[in-house]
Write a protein that holds these residues in place. Structure first.
Motif, PDB file in Angstrom:
ATOM      1  N   ILE A   1       0.564  -1.531   0.126  1.00 21.84           N
ATOM      2  CA  ILE A   1      -0.095   0.407   0.440  1.00 21.84           C
ATOM      3  C   ILE A   1       0.808   1.185  -0.466  1.00 21.84           C
ATOM      4  O   ILE A   1       1.710   1.275   0.707  1.00 21.84           O
ATOM      5  CB  ILE A   1      -0.697   0.467   1.577  1.00 21.84           C
ATOM      6  CG1 ILE A   1      -1.322  -0.919   1.827  1.00 21.84           C
ATOM      7  CG2 ILE A   1      -1.729   1.167   1.214  1.00 21.84           C
ATOM      8  CD1 ILE A   1      -2.519  -1.140   2.625  1.00 21.84           C
ATOM      9  N   PRO A   2       0.720   2.022  -0.439  1.00 21.02           N
ATOM     10  CA  PRO A   2       1.569   3.654  -0.824  1.00 21.02           C
ATOM     11  C   PRO A   2       0.922   4.284   0.374  1.00 21.02           C
ATOM     12  O   PRO A   2       0.189   4.149   1.015  1.00 21.02           O
ATOM     13  CB  PRO A   2       0.972   4.525  -2.373  1.00 21.02           C
ATOM     14  CG  PRO A   2       0.335   3.288  -2.678  1.00 21.02           C
ATOM     15  CD  PRO A   2      -0.516   1.866  -2.124  1.00 21.02           C
ATOM     16  N   GLU A   3       2.571   4.941   1.142  1.00 22.33           N
ATOM     17  CA  GLU A   3       2.422   5.747   2.284  1.00 22.33           C
ATOM     18  C   GLU A   3       0.947   6.747   2.643  1.00 22.33           C
ATOM     19  O   GLU A   3       0.049   6.592   3.342  1.00 22.33           O
ATOM     20  CB  GLU A   3       3.601   6.329   2.654  1.00 22.33           C
ATOM     21  CG  GLU A   3       3.023   7.207   3.989  1.00 22.33           C
ATOM     22  CD  GLU A   3       5.104   7.483   4.000  1.00 22.33           C
ATOM     23  OE1 GLU A   3       4.962   7.833   5.100  1.00 22.33           O
ATOM     24  OE2 GLU A   3       6.115   7.164   3.311  1.00 22.33           O
ATOM     25  N   ASP A   4       0.728   7.265   1.338  1.00 23.41           N
ATOM     26  CA  ASP A   4      -0.011   8.256   1.276  1.00 23.41           C
ATOM     27  C   ASP A   4      -1.398   7.740   1.504  1.00 23.41           C
ATOM     28  O   ASP A   4      -2.913   8.356   1.774  1.00 23.41           O
ATOM     29  CB  ASP A   4      -0.144   8.875  -0.240  1.00 23.41           C
ATOM     30  CG  ASP A   4       0.002   8.515  -1.229  1.00 23.41           C
ATOM     31  OD1 ASP A   4      -0.049   7.226  -1.967  1.00 23.41           O
ATOM     32  OD2 ASP A   4      -0.175   9.668  -2.060  1.00 23.41           O
ATOM     33  N   GLU A   5      -1.684   6.687   0.696  1.00 22.02           N
ATOM     34  CA  GLU A   5      -3.136   5.413   1.372  1.00 22.02           C
ATOM     35  C   GLU A   5      -3.677   5.086   2.168  1.00 22.02           C
ATOM     36  O   GLU A   5      -4.318   4.392   2.020  1.00 22.02           O
ATOM     37  CB  GLU A   5      -3.300   4.600  -0.364  1.00 22.02           C
ATOM     38  CG  GLU A   5      -3.171   5.633  -1.730  1.00 22.02           C
ATOM     39  CD  GLU A   5      -3.124   4.556  -2.499  1.00 22.02           C
ATOM     40  OE1 GLU A   5      -3.574   3.212  -2.467  1.00 22.02           O
ATOM     41  OE2 GLU A   5      -3.269   4.707  -3.761  1.00 22.02           O
ATOM     42  N   ILE A   6      -2.770   4.984   3.422  1.00 26.91           N
ATOM     43  CA  ILE A   6      -2.717   3.754   4.740  1.00 26.91           C
ATOM     44  C   ILE A   6      -3.532   4.510   5.388  1.00 26.91           C
ATOM     45  O   ILE A   6      -4.890   4.061   5.650  1.00 26.91           O
ATOM     46  CB  ILE A   6      -1.566   4.103   5.566  1.00 26.91           C
ATOM     47  CG1 ILE A   6      -0.110   2.962   4.242  1.00 26.91           C
ATOM     48  CG2 ILE A   6      -1.905   3.480   6.419  1.00 26.91           C
ATOM     49  CD1 ILE A   6       0.952   2.596   4.820  1.00 26.91           C
ATOM     50  N   PRO A   7      -3.991   6.074   5.118  1.00 24.39           N
ATOM     51  CA  PRO A   7      -5.485   6.678   6.121  1.00 24.39           C
ATOM     52  C   PRO A   7      -5.857   6.404   5.404  1.00 24.39           C
ATOM     53  O   PRO A   7      -7.460   6.335   6.573  1.00 24.39           O
ATOM     54  CB  PRO A   7      -4.662   8.350   6.435  1.00 24.39           C
ATOM     55  CG  PRO A   7      -3.919   8.498   6.237  1.00 24.39           C
ATOM     56  CD  PRO A   7      -2.908   7.005   5.643  1.00 24.39           C
ATOM     57  N   ILE A   8      -6.353   6.614   3.755  1.00 19.88           N
ATOM     58  CA  ILE A   8      -7.609   5.582   3.036  1.00 19.88           C
ATOM     59  C   ILE A   8      -7.940   4.597   3.667  1.00 19.88           C
ATOM     60  O   ILE A   8      -9.670   4.711   3.854  1.00 19.88           O
ATOM     61  CB  ILE A   8      -7.714   5.976   1.988  1.00 19.88           C
ATOM     62  CG1 ILE A   8      -7.296   7.208   1.288  1.00 19.88           C
ATOM     63  CG2 ILE A   8      -8.778   5.245   1.245  1.00 19.88           C
ATOM     64  CD1 ILE A   8      -6.691   7.801   0.100  1.00 19.88           C
ATOM     65  N   VAL A   9      -7.192   3.369   3.399  1.00 20.59           N
ATOM     66  CA  VAL A   9      -7.363   1.815   3.758  1.00 20.59           C
ATOM     67  C   VAL A   9      -8.148   2.130   5.008  1.00 20.59           C
ATOM     68  O   VAL A   9      -8.921   0.911   5.498  1.00 20.59           O
ATOM     69  CB  VAL A   9      -6.595   0.593   3.794  1.00 20.59           C
ATOM     70  CG1 VAL A   9      -6.216   1.702   1.706  1.00 20.59           C
ATOM     71  CG2 VAL A   9      -5.426   1.419   4.106  1.00 20.59           C
ATOM     72  N   MET A  10      -7.814   2.979   6.136  1.00 19.51           N
ATOM     73  CA  MET A  10      -8.171   2.780   7.156  1.00 19.51           C
ATOM     74  C   MET A  10      -9.290   3.047   7.583  1.00 19.51           C
ATOM     75  O   MET A  10     -10.144   3.694   8.759  1.00 19.51           O
ATOM     76  CB  MET A  10      -7.312   3.290   8.504  1.00 19.51           C
ATOM     77  CG  MET A  10      -5.746   2.161   8.798  1.00 19.51           C
ATOM     78  SD  MET A  10      -5.845   0.702   8.927  1.00 19.51           S
ATOM     79  CE  MET A  10      -7.086   1.036  10.728  1.00 19.51           C
ATOM     80  N   GLN A  11     -10.138   3.335   6.354  1.00 25.63           N
ATOM     81  CA  GLN A  11     -10.962   4.280   6.818  1.00 25.63           C
ATOM     82  C   GLN A  11     -12.712   3.550   6.320  1.00 25.63           C
ATOM     83  O   GLN A  11     -12.326   2.271   5.147  1.00 25.63           O
ATOM     84  CB  GLN A  11     -11.234   5.736   6.562  1.00 25.63           C
ATOM     85  CG  GLN A  11     -10.835   6.560   6.493  1.00 25.63           C
ATOM     86  CD  GLN A  11     -10.304   7.986   5.845  1.00 25.63           C
ATOM     87  OE1 GLN A  11     -11.100   8.596   5.028  1.00 25.63           O
ATOM     88  NE2 GLN A  11     -10.124   9.590   5.847  1.00 25.63           N
ATOM     89  N   ALA A  12     -13.450   3.150   6.652  1.00 26.15           N
ATOM     90  CA  ALA A  12     -14.604   1.981   6.101  1.00 26.15           C
ATOM     91  C   ALA A  12     -15.104   3.044   4.961  1.00 26.15           C
ATOM     92  O   ALA A  12     -14.956   4.003   4.204  1.00 26.15           O
ATOM     93  CB  ALA A  12     -15.873   2.975   7.351  1.00 26.15           C
ATOM     94  N   PHE A  13     -15.144   1.942   4.735  1.00 24.41           N
ATOM     95  CA  PHE A  13     -15.136   1.975   2.726  1.00 24.41           C
ATOM     96  C   PHE A  13     -14.306   2.542   1.876  1.00 24.41           C
ATOM     97  O   PHE A  13     -14.124   2.704   1.170  1.00 24.41           O
ATOM     98  CB  PHE A  13     -16.619   2.560   2.182  1.00 24.41           C
ATOM     99  CG  PHE A  13     -17.930   1.848   3.204  1.00 24.41           C
ATOM    100  CD1 PHE A  13     -17.923   0.723   2.333  1.00 24.41           C
ATOM    101  CD2 PHE A  13     -18.360   2.742   4.294  1.00 24.41           C
ATOM    102  CE1 PHE A  13     -19.726   0.427   3.180  1.00 24.41           C
ATOM    103  CE2 PHE A  13     -19.855   1.987   4.837  1.00 24.41           C
ATOM    104  CZ  PHE A  13     -19.986   0.907   3.605  1.00 24.41           C
ATOM    105  N   GLY A  14     -13.199   2.839   2.435  1.00 24.32           N
ATOM    106  CA  GLY A  14     -12.093   2.904   2.247  1.00 24.32           C
ATOM    107  C   GLY A  14     -10.434   1.503   1.276  1.00 24.32           C
ATOM    108  O   GLY A  14     -10.708   0.996   2.148  1.00 24.32           O
TER     109      GLY A  14
END
Length: 523
Positions: A427-440
């Protein structure tokens, strides 16, 4: 009855919304007025014309008794040089001028004038101050012409200084009114001393002119101080109005969020039943058709369709369950049923459950557990759901022929951890907060793996936080992803030593008698 209660509730909400809308309009009007007062006028200073006039009128009203009393004292002392009828006449005009100005100030204080009337009010204030100053100028001119006025020059000079000082304090908010009220007094003193034609009178005349200039400068400084104070007060009012507006907006947003959350809870509670009921029929009948329990299906395409229907229904049921779990956790309705949980055994069970999916993709699962791990005080179903979600993601995103590593052991702080690592796309570093969100979901993960709902990691994170633990996601692009779940030391159960007084308890006759009586009662 229910319809009447619904109508009453609707009317109450409508009234509440109307009241809030009115408050927002009042706050917006206040903000607009303050901003207008803070606007720059003619490029010089902020426009506080009304506040300055109000300060002038309040100052005059505060001296309503002091000024006539001072005039009465001055008139009484002047009887030493002037006739009584002149003093009475001057006092009459002085008090009339004072009362006229007080009446104007009182009317202005009681009314709320519009912007167009401010110039008219200011002219009235200036005229009233000039009239009052002319009465004092007349007093000094009358005294200078009175017979036997030897020694009165010092009294005149002192009276002039006191009167100008009082007018400076009272009229500083209106510089033009201050000039109109004090200039006639100074001119009258100058004329009075000029007629004496002596050195001492010329000196006092010069001092009177200097005092006039000094008090004008003092009045100007007081005016600047008043304007500065009004600016600070206007800025404070502006900030308060902005805070009130922000508070009103926040209250409205919170009310809408609460209503939306309530609507979401009702929707989920209703739809969970409405969706699961037909899904059970879809899953049951499609499984019967897929397994041909009631007879063979000659057309293989029908069997494939039945399998697809069953898989799609199972996927939809899992999605509904995940959404309901996350909603219950967010609403604080998820209760932990805590018990002693063997972490290594639970990991082994979950591994066997995921073995079939891993075998289809030729993925090897490697386990590394530290020996003699004590049990955890946790919710077994919640911990099992965490492990299954993490293992499912690891198997899903690991390419064919890859490897998934599962570790469990001690942390440095005395707690226990679970580590699940894959060698997938990462996972790219800038997408880690996204995948930790609901439906991310990450962009690379979407392209390179199966479709998902994006609820697995948020659910795991919420369950870990409920246990007082921590979830850490480490990932590098094209190298893989590692998820570490850490349980605190307070969750680790320590082994209790064996009781040493069992034999003594068995030989104690009293305890033995009590035990026999309890057995008889139970039988």
């Amino acid at each position: 009855m229910a319809a009447q209660e619904t109508t009453t509730s609707s009317e109450a909400k409508t009234a509440l919304n109307s009241e809030r809308a009115r408050r927002r309009r009042d706050v917006a009007r206040t903000v607009r007025n303050v901003r207008e007062r803070l606007s720059v006028s003619d490029g010089n200073e902020a426009n506080f014309e009304y506040e300055l006039l109000l300060t002038f009128s309040k100052n005059r009203l505060s001296a309503a008794i002091a000024l006539p009393l001072f005039a009465l004292i001055v008139g009484s002392i002047s009887l030493l040089w002037m006739r009584a009828e002149l003093i009475v006449g001057w006092l009459t005009f002085n008090i009339i001028a004072h009362v006229l100005l007080l009446m104007a100030c009182r009317r202005f204080d009681r009314e709320v004038p519009v912007d167009d009337d401010l110039r008219r009010w200011r002219r009235q204030m200036i005229s009233g101050d000039m009239l009052y100053g002319l009465t004092w100028a007349g007093f000094f001119l009358l005294q200078s012409t009175a017979p036997g006025h030897d020694g009165s020059e010092i009294f005149q000079f002192a009276t002039m200084l006191i009167v100008i000082a009082m007018l400076t304090m009272l009229s500083a908010s209106q510089p033009k009114a201050l000039l109109a009220g004090t200039l006639p007094i100074t001119l009258a003193i100058v004329v009075s001393f000029l007629n004496q034609q002596s050195a001492i009178h010329y000196a006092m005349m010069a001092m009177a002119i200097g005092a006039q200039g000094f008090f004008l400068m003092l009045g100007n400084q007081l005016h600047i101080s008043t304007v500065t104070m009004l600016e600070f007060r206007a800025e404070k009012d502006h900030l308060i109005a902005e805070l009130e507006q922000a508070n009103a907006i926040s209250d409205e947003a919170r009310r809408r969020a609460e209503e939306a959350n309530l609507a979401k809870s009702r929707f989920l509670a209703t739809m969970s039943h409405e969706l699961r009921t037909p899904l059970n029929a879809i899953l049951g009948f499609s499984e019967v058709m897929k397994n041909q329990l009631l007879g063979a299906l000659d057309n293989p395409t029908y069997r494939d369709y039945a399998a697809d229907i069953h898989n799609s229904g199972q996927h939809l049921l899992n999605l509904i369950n995940e959404i309901l779990d996350l909603s219950r956790i967010e609403a604080g309705r998820y209760e932990l049923s805590e018990e002693a949980v063997p972490l290594a055994e639970l990991l082994e069970d979950c591994k066997h459950m995921m073995a079939i999916r891993a075998k289809k993709k030729h993925i090897s699962i490697v386990e590394t557990y530290e020996a003699d791990l004590p049990k955890l005080w946790a919710d077994e179903r919640a911990v099992r759901q965490m492990i299954l979600n993490l293992m499912s993601n690891a198997v899903k995103f690991t390419p064919t022929g890859g490897e998934v590593q599962i570790k469990a052991g001690w942390t440095a702080g005395g707690g226990q951890y679970i580590s699940i690592r894959d060698n997938g796309p990462g996972i790219p570093e800038d997408e880690i907060p996204i995948v930790m969100q609901a439906f991310g979901q990450g962009a690379i993960a979407i392209k390179s793996a199966e479709d998902g709902t994006g609820l697995g990691l948020p659910i795991v994170q919420a369950l870990v936080q409920m246990h007082g633990g921590k979830l850490e996601l480490r990932s590098k692009l094209r190298e893989g992803t590692e998820v570490i779940v850490t349980f605190p030391a307070s969750r680790v159960l320590e082994a209790m030593p064996a009781l040493e007084e069992t034999a003594a308890a068995n030989t104690d006759p009293r305890r033995a008698a009590m035990r026999r009586s309890m057995i008889r009662k139970a039988s």
